[in-house]
Design a protein around this motif. Structure first.
Motif: not given
Length: 461
Positions: A247, A271-272, A275, A282-284, A305
């Motif tokens: 993301l 959203q996070l 998931y 999540p890989s932000i 995360t």
């Protein structure tokens, strides 16, 4: 057992331990070579190889032999990461165009007018297909269905050929060097935060900035409408601890904190959490400097995360976020061409003495190198050999950090419903028309429909 197989097993265990919140015997070392660097290494011009990526096979193998990495430094071309020009040219795309240097660039484009928020809110995905996609890709205009279908098929075929033609080269590199191949096939996805999706190619940077003052409530409604779209878009086919949904976050550092908290964050947090609820990490990519948001991140983002930072103070980020999240980034990529091999090793040691204690940091640069001159091969080789030997823990197997979804989020269709559209496959309607179709065909047809949905969404990132 061959030396290559031993390397693959060792590297696989290192990654498995790390993403299971166990200190590995040493941290993985990664490199990611930009295609322009491979072309420059081979003395190629910066354009020709982008129409035949197999031309990069020889320089890819040569650089893999010079610069150490535990994972394959070369990835097959794709529309999001590589920006393969063929599909954009065949669709006459406006949102990605090749510049004079051969770099495919994203100019500021507007796919949705300010007065069209109500149409997006009412129609969702249908509005994107009927209005936004044709504006960004004129060959997909609805005015000529035959030309549209031909252009779409050509674009998809060109993209598939670019990708599939390079996969044998990629697999050969993995087998030759014993690289970790990554999580299982299908375990990676990419998407955007709802606000970024509305801003990026629908309203543009300048357009969304005006809308924050004039159409604040409409932006909030639009974010709620696109939330199911971006969630489904990023959802990997395979859920695995070593997979992720990537993301990249664009707008927050250009916003007031009040706007970030009230407009950007609510849908992104949903959203996070959803998931995390299904086991997707999540890989932000926190683009620019997120220093003023660190406390908000700590409280709002799910445990486990992965956060990849460009800028900020490493010690502050480590102290504030290191116990709850996997951290990455921050090491200056410009050191690859500014530093001598000796200087970069000194710089890396000082940096790792901050980030390594307690685990949870995966070494990477603040940005990825892009151009052919963005890295000195000898400097990069010295850095990665140092990382391999220095990033060793004396207590492997010990737990670190906080596992993904330690909070216990649960998938809730009231929070993010399934995507509905008249343009996507409907099993019940299909069974009404073709009652003889066996139930085991449902998953296959729905997978094909999901792939089509993702391909359209990929045209808007």
């Amino acid at each position: 057992m061959s030396d290559v197989m031993e390397k693959m097993q060792e590297r696989g265990q290192i990654y498995s331990d790390f993403y299971s919140n166990k200190l590995p015997k040493r941290m993985p070392v990664e490199a990611s070579f930009p295609n322009a660097m491979l072309a420059d290494h081979a003395g190629m011009d910066p354009v020709s190889y982008q129409y035949d990526y197999a031309m990069l096979a020889k320089p890819a193998e040569e650089l893999c032999g010079k610069i150490y990495s535990d994972s394959c430094p070369i990835a097959p071309p794709n529309i999001v990461g590589t920006r393969t020009p063929s599909i954009y040219e065949l669709l006459h795309s406006k949102n990605f165009v090749m510049g004079q240097t051969g770099q495919v660039q994203h100019p500021e484009v507007v796919g949705m007018m300010a007065e069209e928020y109500p149409q997006l809110i009412e129609k969702g995905f249908d509005f994107l297909l009927e209005t936004v996609v044709p504006r960004q890709h004129p060959m997909l205009s609805l005015e000529d269905p035959i030309k549209r279908s031909t252009a779409l098929e050509m674009g998809k075929t060109a993209l598939n050929n670019d990708t599939m033609g390079f996969i044998p080269i990629y697999m050969e590199l993995i087998q030759k060097f014993g690289y970790y191949p990554g999580g299982p096939m299908g375990s990676m996805g990419i998407a955007e935060a709802p606000f970024d999706f509305v801003a990026d190619q629908l309203r543009s940077f300048s357009g969304i900035s005006v809308d924050l003052r004039r159409n604040r409530s409409l932006i909030k409604e639009a974010c709620e409408v696109v939330l199911p779209l971006v969630f489904a878009w990023g959802m990997p086919d395979v859920v695995h601890p070593e997979g992720a949904v990537i993301l990249p976050l664009h707008m927050p550092t250009f916003m007031r904190e009040k706007d970030f908290v009230e407009v950007y964050l609510p849908t992104f947090q949903k959203q996070l959490e959803q998931y995390a609820a299904v086991g997707v990490r999540p890989s932000i990519i926190c683009e620019d400097d997120w220093s003023r948001y660190l406390d908000i991140i700590h409280d709002a983002f799910p445990a486990g995360t992965k956060l990849i930072f460009e800028y900020g103070d490493p010690r502050t980020i480590k102290d504030k976020l290191g116990e709850k999240f996997i951290l990455s980034g921050l090491f200056p990529v410009q050191s690859l061409y500014l530093d001598t091999p000796e200087k970069i090793v000194d710089r890396a040691k000082e940096f790792l003495d901050i980030m390594m204690p307690g685990g949870g940091y995966l070494f990477s640069f603040d940005k990825q190198p892009i151009g052919g001159k963005d890295a000195n091969v000898e400097t990069w080789a010295a850095l990665n050999e140092f990382l391999r030997d220095y990033m060793v823990y004396d207590n492997p197997g010990q737990s670190f950090g906080t596992p993904l979804n330690a909070e216990g989020f649960v998938r809730d269709l009231d929070v993010i419903p399934e995507v509905r559209s008249k343009y996507l496959f409907d099993w019940e309607e299909h069974k009404r028309l073709y009652p003889h179709t066996p139930d085991h065909a449902k998953a296959r047809f729905e997978k094909i429909s999901k792939d089509i949905f993702v391909s359209y969404m990929n045209l808007l990132i």
